[in-house]
Motif scaffolding. Structure first.
Motif, PDB file in Angstrom:
ATOM      1  N   VAL A   1       0.837  -1.195   0.000  1.00  0.00           N
ATOM      2  CA  VAL A   1       0.000   0.000   0.000  1.00  0.00           C
ATOM      3  C   VAL A   1       0.880   1.255   0.000  1.00  0.00           C
ATOM      4  CG1 VAL A   1      -0.339   0.247   2.483  1.00  0.00           C
ATOM      5  CG2 VAL A   1      -2.092   1.032   0.928  1.00  0.00           C
ATOM      6  N   SER A   2       2.073   1.133   0.562  1.00  0.00           N
ATOM      7  CA  SER A   2       2.933   2.311   0.630  1.00  0.00           C
ATOM      8  C   SER A   2       3.509   2.673  -0.735  1.00  0.00           C
ATOM      9  CB  SER A   2       4.075   2.085   1.620  1.00  0.00           C
ATOM     10  OG  SER A   2       4.993   1.169   1.076  1.00  0.00           O
ATOM     11  N   LEU A   3       3.367   1.772  -1.711  1.00  0.00           N
ATOM     12  CA  LEU A   3       3.811   2.121  -3.066  1.00  0.00           C
ATOM     13  C   LEU A   3       2.887   3.143  -3.709  1.00  0.00           C
ATOM     14  CD1 LEU A   3       4.816  -1.389  -4.377  1.00  0.00           C
ATOM     15  CD2 LEU A   3       6.301   0.433  -3.569  1.00  0.00           C
ATOM     16  N   LEU A   4       1.652   3.242  -3.155  1.00  0.00           N
ATOM     17  CA  LEU A   4       0.712   4.283  -3.562  1.00  0.00           C
ATOM     18  C   LEU A   4       0.317   4.216  -5.030  1.00  0.00           C
ATOM     19  CD1 LEU A   4       2.357   7.213  -1.578  1.00  0.00           C
ATOM     20  CD2 LEU A   4       0.400   5.834  -0.895  1.00  0.00           C
ATOM     21  N   ALA A   5       0.334   3.011  -5.608  1.00  0.00           N
ATOM     22  CA  ALA A   5      -0.172   2.839  -6.970  1.00  0.00           C
ATOM     23  C   ALA A   5      -1.468   2.040  -6.872  1.00  0.00           C
ATOM     24  CB  ALA A   5       0.843   2.083  -7.812  1.00  0.00           C
ATOM     25  N   PRO A   6      -2.440   2.291  -7.766  1.00  0.00           N
ATOM     26  CA  PRO A   6      -3.716   1.566  -7.686  1.00  0.00           C
ATOM     27  C   PRO A   6      -3.527   0.049  -7.658  1.00  0.00           C
ATOM     28  CG  PRO A   6      -3.849   3.326  -9.276  1.00  0.00           C
ATOM     29  CD  PRO A   6      -2.441   3.311  -8.811  1.00  0.00           C
TER      30      PRO A   6
END
Lengths: 493, 121, 483
Positions: free
Chosen positions: C321-326
């Motif tokens: 989730v920390s990659l912040l991509a859908p």
């Protein structure tokens, strides 16, 4: 119309009940009367609170002498809140007291006990309701003197010394207060609180006023056990009869806090207290010291009553901390904690009264396996303990929320951190009880122990339920606190 | 600063401090109460001194008098004296009970007995 | 029944169940029937909410006004639905398993056990359906406290020590970091409602957002981000069904669920993507993955190895989730479900081994697969899933996480993922190997009692089944990520 005389009746009813008990000299009668009086007081306090909310401040002239010459009883959002708290605690403690007193005091002292209880109630209600600085002193002494007697009634002979020490310190505190009031009187020529607040604005020679502030702070600080003036409290709480500990912890210190609030915010005013003097820094520093040191001391106590007495010193620190923050959130936290800590500590000490009755002692070691023998009592203490910690869903959380918010609004990050860290110390002492009660085997022979009688358990659990209820539905204490804060901050501008 | 004109305050402060000192410095419970009484007396003086006007009389309306002393402080102090007496009486009563229970009215001896009890029990 | 009523029912069915269980204290058979019925009722309730939510509805319910402007309220959004679905369905399986385990091991205080279990599920539902941060926090703390008696179930000194660590870590982090974070959010945003796209707006500086994120990430101690992971292995003193449901499903998933929820609905993926002050998070999560795997590799105690594996797998969710991509948010949501079914299978197997043979160490497991083929077969399925080998559901979630990492060009993350898959294989496969290919030693024993074997086969089947039919979790995860 009787409704017009409610402010007077609030004090007069318990005050007149006391000599009646003394005349009849029957324990059962005295108990019944004390219970009825407390309930009446609660009804009156609620009626007054309702009236204040509808129609604003009520002013009642005793003997029809108009203020500021006569004594005025003045009920606004702030003290009607305190009246409700005090009479609420009394009406829970009074029915509880019967079984507890029967076990702890010799028969011939029962009626005296309830006489003193009614007097103390009258004094506390009087302090809260009166609008006259000297009248306040008289009520302060009425409640204090009866408190000394009640503490001296405790079973343990150490209660005597505790009462004596409290008497000496309490009298010094009250005298300091009256010196401060005297100085104010010299400067303004009035003793009426509302009048005093007005006329103080016009006083230009500020030094005697500052001296008065110092005397009143020290005097009331002694009564409310503001750190480092708290040394009387642990012994007094530990050796007083159980019901009295609960009553005092839940109401007496709270009333003193009210007095300090009234003087700081309404009479002296924010510009003087927090502008001319560094009272914010002083209060916050002392409160922080109280919270941290008293909590730490509580962790290492070997007696449950003393443990929670020290916890009271710490919790009072939270209240004075909110005062020191002096912003809306902080004050709301302080006032709401007045109420929340009242019911929380009330619940704990009421339950401990049951422990004292059945186990014969409140020492931590004797609480081993208590969850086995007295499950409801133990669980109640744990629930109320969570409110002390400030677990969400309990009353204590609401106060903590506002205090943290108040600290953050000032940008006091360290203080916010300290607030949350101090909750952890509370976890430590509450958990000492949990591990003792739930993880130890009961002492041999303790298996026969039963729960406290229902007449004690039910009032105690009403308080416990209140701790949870007012943690979820906070509208009553919060609305009370918010309008009280309006009085406090509105009066200053 | 008018030292002589304010001498009643100096006396007040002296009595206050003296009383307080006795309360703190003495270990004897009765002597402590005496100190407490002295301490409270200073307050009486504070109020009365302020209310008194030299040459003034009680507020009885009469053409013969033109200066009146403020009666209110006197009334207040009457109340305070009553409170003081009650406190002293209660304090002494507690001391009597302490002597019955501990056989001593010296604070250090009493605390010592408590300590011995702690160590023994 | 309307969706609102169902929502309320989801919260109160376990509570009422707990009361009924307490009332049946003296009749164990009836008590366990009530447990099963409650679990089934809850699952049914959650399932009937699934339809409307898949169709895009978000039922909402306000219980009580807690603080001015902040109500105790519930709202179902896709992620919460997924979490509730996982927890409630696995509770049914777990109840079957518990009955076998608790009876076979003659555990004491069984009524307390089932009551706390039901209440813990009520808290889990509260967390899953919470509409704002305060509600989430309330149930989060309640879950910590209600699981404490479960963790310390045995009541001996070891349990007390474990309980202290458990409570110490979870309460410390939640009070010292999470609570101030929530107050700060309230002060900055003026609301605590979970809102798609975040609520922070421009109230905070970039550095402030980074600090707040740190408070949240370390404050949600249940997500076991290092250095606040020690409670998880400590809590393994609990009976195995507790470890299974609470520490593979409810408690730890409540942690990572909160992490995802906070990042998606409080910060807003778009609001913080590309901020320099938040890009430390993948490194912390990546470090946790690798470090925990190495500790797992070196643990001989089976439950401890599983615990550290959990620490590592939880950080998969945080990392992704920390990659912040859908795509990576989708992967995170899926991994919550995937890890739950896989890890519960592994714990079930560990408990079954303990019940049948009283073995707790990996080094004692030589040849046990021949005596307990079903158990060890299921174990192998769970292990494969966590390594990420098809046909098991773990492959699906890891696939999306990997894609997310590729899409954002995080080569380091891809490296971590690859290394961790190898490490997973290194600490799981030897167990499977020795169980089946070494000669058995010691006294002979058969499988664990039937309810336990049935339960673990069921979850193993689920692990495989979700690989072939991932539609429901996938649909919910897609809704969350906004596809």
């Amino acid at each position: 119309m009787i409704a017009d005389h409610l402010p007077a009746l609030q004090v007069v009813v318990p005050l007149l009940a006391a000599p009646l008990m003394l005349l009849v000299r029957r324990g059962g009668f005295a108990w019944l009367l004390a219970t009825l009086v407390s309930w009446t007081a609660l009804a009156i306090a609620l009626a007054l609170a309702f009236k204040v909310r509808e129609a604003g401040t009520i002013s009642y002239a005793i003997g029809n002498w108009p203020p500021p010459w006569g004594i005025e009883y003045r009920v606004d959002a702030l003290n009607s809140f305190v009246l409700v708290l005090v009479s609420l605690v009394a009406s829970v403690v009074a029915p509880y007291a019967r079984a507890s007193v029967a076990a702890e005091l010799p028969r011939e002292q029962h009626y005296l006990y309830f006489t003193m209880f009614s007097l103390c109630l009258a004094g506390l209600l009087g302090i809260s309701i009166t609008g006259d600085a000297f009248n306040l002193f008289v009520f302060l002494e009425i409640s204090s003197l009866s408190t000394y007697v009640l503490i001296a009634l405790g079973r343990n002979r150490r209660g005597l010394l505790a009462a004596y020490q409290y008497l000496v310190l309490g009298t010094i505190g009250a005298t300091f207060y009256i010196i401060g009031v005297g100085l104010l009187y010299l400067m303004t020529g009035t003793l009426n609180l509302a009048d005093l607040a007005q006329r103080l604005r016009e006083v230009h020679e500020i030094r005697p006023v500052l001296a008065a502030l110092a005397f009143i702070t020290a005097g009331v600080g002694l009564k409310l056990a503001l750190f480092p003036l708290h040394f009387w409290l642990p012994n007094a709480y530990a050796y007083a009869p159980s019901a009295i500990t609960a009553f005092l912890a839940a109401s007496a210190t709270k009333v003193s806090v009210y007095v300090l609030l009234r003087f700081y915010f309404v009479i002296f005013g924010v510009p003087l207290v927090f502008g001319r003097l560094p009272m914010a820094e002083v209060l916050i520093t002392l409160s922080v010291l109280a919270v941290v040191s008293a909590s730490l001391v509580a962790v290492f106590q070997r007696d449950l009553k003393r443990m929670f007495a020290y916890s009271s010193v710490a919790q009072i620190g939270y209240i004075t901390l909110g005062m020191g923050l002096a912003n809306k959130a902080g004050l709301t936290g302080a006032v709401v904690h007045l109420f929340n800590h009242g019911i929380t500590k009330g619940a704990i000490f009421l339950l401990l009264g049951g422990v004292a009755l059945r186990v014969g002692s409140t020492s931590l070691a004797r609480a081993a396996g208590l969850a086995r023998t007295m499950p409801l009592t133990s669980f109640g203490i744990v629930l109320a303990g969570m409110s002390l910690i400030g677990i969400p869903g309990t009353a204590g959380f609401v106060s903590k929320w506002y205090l943290i918010l108040g600290a953050i609004e000032h940008g006091y990050w360290g203080l916010a951190l300290l607030l949350v860290v101090s909750s952890l110390i509370a976890v430590a002492y509450v958990w000492r009880f949990v591990e003792m009660a739930y993880f130890r085997e009961p002492e041999p022979g303790a298996a026969r122990l039963a729960e406290a009688p229902a007449s004690m358990l039910v009032p105690a659990w009403i308080m416990v339920a209140a701790c949870v209820y007012f943690g979820l539905d906070t509208s009553f204490p919060l609305e009370g606190a918010r309008s009280a804060v309006t009085v406090l901050l509105g009066g200053a501008r | 600063m008018n030292l002589t004109g304010n001498y009643s305050y100096w006396v007040t402060i002296f009595i206050m401090i003296a009383g307080l000192y006795i309360v703190i410095a003495r270990g004897n419970l009765v002597k402590k109460l005496i100190g407490l009484g002295i301490f409270q007396t200073s307050v009486y003086l504070l109020y009365i001194g302020a209310g008194k006007i030299i040459g003034g009389t009680a507020p009885i309306l009469s053409p013969a008098f033109s200066t009146y002393s403020n009666p209110l402080p006197h009334v207040l102090i009457l109340t305070a004296i009553v409170v003081g007496v009650a406190t002293l009486a209660l304090g002494l009563a507690i001391v009597v009970r302490i002597r019955e229970a501990y056989d001593s009215i010296e604070e250090d001896e009493i605390l010592e007995k408590d300590r011995i009890e702690d160590a023994g029990g | 029944m309307s969706a609102d009523t169902l929502l309320l029912a989801a919260l109160f069915i376990p509570v009422l169940g707990a009361l009924a269980i307490a009332a049946c204290d003296r009749w164990p058979d009836l008590r366990e029937t009530v447990t099963l019925l409650t679990a089934a009722a809850l699952l049914l309730c959650v399932l009937s909410l699934l339809g409307p939510v898949l169709a895009g509805a978000q039922p909402q319910l306000t219980l009580v006004q807690m603080l001015p402007g902040i109500a105790l309220s519930l709202r179902i959004e896709p992620l919460g639905m997924l979490f509730a679905l996982v927890a409630s369905s696995l509770w049914v399986v777990n109840s079957i398993y518990s009955i076998g385990y608790m009876r076979a091991n003659r555990e004491a205080h069984q009524t307390r056990f089932y009551v706390c279990f039901a209440l813990a599920l009520a808290c889990t539902m509260g967390i899953a359906f919470s509409a704002n941060l305060l509600t989430l926090y309330l149930f989060y703390e309640a879950l910590t406290l209600i699981t404490y008696p479960l963790v310390t179930h045995h009541g001996d000194d070891e349990a007390r020590r474990g309980g202290r660590l458990y409570l110490g870590y979870l309460l410390t982090t939640s009070i010292v970091f999470l609570l101030p974070a929530i107050v700060l959010t309230w002060a900055a945003a003026g609301t605590l409602e979970f809102t798609a796209g975040g609520i922070l707006g421009s109230g905070l500086s970039n550095a402030g957002i980074g600090g707040l994120l740190a408070l949240y990430m370390f404050g949600i101690g249940k997500a076991a981000l290092m250095p606040f992971h020690r409670w998880l292995p400590a809590a393994m003193v609990a009976p195995t069904p507790v470890s299974a449901l609470l520490h593979a499903v409810a408690v730890v998933k409540a942690g990572v669920f909160s992490v995802v929820k906070v990042i998606v609905y409080v910060f807003g993926v778009e609001r913080i993507s590309g901020l320099a002050s938040v890009d430390w998070l993948p490194f912390v999560a990546g470090f946790t993955i690798i470090a925990a795997s190495i500790v797992a590799l070196r643990s001989d105690n089976l439950k401890r190895r599983l615990a550290y594996s959990t620490v590592s797998q939880l950080s998969y969710v945080v990392l992704s989730v920390s990659l912040l991509a859908p795509l990576s948010v989708l992967g995170a949501a899926l991994h919550i479900a995937a890890h739950a079914v896989s890890k519960i299978t592994l714990f079930f197997a560990a408990g079954a081994i303990y019940t049948a043979s009283h073995k707790t160490e990996v080094s004692q497991l030589d040849g046990i697969g021949r005596r307990m083929p079903w158990t060890m077969g299921a174990f192998a399925v769970g292990a494969l899933s966590l390594i990420g080998i098809p046909p098991a559901v773990g492959f699906v979630s890891k696939w999306y996480i990997f894609q997310g990492a590729a899409a954002t060009g995080h080569s380091l993350v891809m490296l971590v993922l690859g290394a961790s898959a190898l490490l997973n294989a290194a600490y799981f496969l030897p167990i499977v190997y020795v169980a089946f290919f070494r000669p058995p030693a010691g006294a002979d024993h058969g499988e664990a009692p039937l309810p336990m074997v049935f339960a673990l086969c069921l979850t193993a089947t689920l692990t495989v089944g979700l690989f072939f039919y991932p539609q429901i979790p996938l649909a919910l995860a897609r809704q969350l990520a906004g596809f």
